[in-house]
Design a protein around this motif. Structure first.
Motif: not given
Ligand code: NCD
Length: 299
Positions: A133, A130, A216, A100, A50-51, A218, A256-258, A163-164
């Motif tokens: 997001q 993040h 998610r 990133r 996504r990002t 993680q 926020p996905g995934p 981080r979200v």
């Molecule tokens: C998140 C991330 O990478 O911080 N995803 C995102 O950018 N939409 C969250 C995650 O990985 O679970």
């Protein structure tokens, strides 16, 4: 705005103007500014769908050329330091870097190396921040429920490594969100709290919530001491239809996905009528356009 590094470096006015700009772009597809004289390089040292793609789509809408950069194939595999890779790309005239990396505050360190006219965007640094997001999440909430001071937002899941969640806490504080409930089992509770209150009880956290945000699990970030039986997690915390009934009837469901279906969220919730998950993805493009526009239009 010279760089876009974290929510805590932004003023209330900057945040408001980014959200307004993103909403404007969403509704005025013929009014996009063009920045063909800039070159954007995505420097993604962690996986992303996504990002990364939404920054590239955003750049496309604004006429910013994008140079693909495969971090696995770069000269860093020959021992070059990331700072030298960065300076090399900057010397070629690359002017926007979307970074990133697992290392916290690496985007901040690269920003300090920038010559004038070069911008760094943080697309996720370790468990620290993040910010794009958090902004696109807030844009999605504001479109449905603009009265933030009256709102209860609940975030559920692996808050310790998210981080979200960290960026959203800062944003809720800045914008004065009425209540932020952070729901997690003890092992996944945030190590530092910027805003809101923490609870282990999903029922308590979701009670009266207007917005429920799932996170998610993680796995890749969990230490041995932070492992948790996923069946147990699911039973206590997953966003199932049954659990969602703890929140307000019309509560928005976000993530926020995934997403990991069947672990932290069920398909009938993720794809259900209360879900705004794909609207978040859609808004991500407009929010990233607003960020690029704010950086590239500044003199
Ligand atoms: C998140 C991330 O990478 O911080 N995803 C995102 O950018 N939409 C969250 C995650 O990985 O679970």
């Amino acid at each position: 705005m010279n760089h876009f590094l974290d929510i805590q470096s932004l003023s209330l006015e900057e945040v408001r103007s980014l959200i307004e700009r993103a909403m404007y772009f969403k509704h005025h597809p013929l009014a996009f500014p063009r920045y063909p004289q800039h070159i954007m390089v995505p420097l993604f040292y962690e996986k992303s769908t996504r990002t990364r793609v939404s920054f590239e789509v955003a750049a496309g809408h604004l006429g910013v050329p994008v140079i693909p950069f495969d971090t696995q194939q770069s000269s860093e595999s020959k021992g070059e330091m990331i700072e030298d890779t960065f300076k090399t790309l900057m010397s070629m005239g690359c002017s926007v870097f979307v970074v990133r990396h697992v290392k916290e505050r690496l985007p901040h360190a690269l920003a300090r190396q920038c010559v004038p006219g070069v911008h760094v965007i943080n697309a996720g640094d370790g468990a620290h921040a993040h910010p794009s997001q958090a902004l696109l999440d807030m844009m999605t909430i504001l479109e449905q429920k603009p009265n933030l001071s009256q709102l209860k937002i609940a975030m559920v899941g692996d808050l310790r490594h998210s981080r979200v969640a960290a960026s959203l806490q800062w944003l809720c504080a800045l914008l004065g969100v009425g209540e932020l409930a952070l729901v997690a089992p003890t092992v996944w509770q945030p190590s530092v709290l910027h805003y809101g209150h923490v609870t282990t009880s999903l029922k308590e956290g979701l009670a009266n919530a207007d917005v429920v945000i799932g996170l998610r699990v993680q796995q890749e970030r969990l230490l041995a001491s932070e492992q948790m039986d996923l069946a147990l997690y699911r039973r206590e915390y997953a966003l199932t239809r049954e659990h969602l009934a703890f929140a307000k009837k019309e509560a928005m469901v976000m993530h926020p996905g995934p997403i990991n279906r069947g672990i932290e969220i069920d398909s009938d919730v993720a794809d259900g009528p209360q879900s705004f998950i794909l609207e978040q993805v859609k808004n991500g493009v407009f929010m990233r356009m607003a960020i690029l526009d704010a950086l590239l239009s500044s003199v």
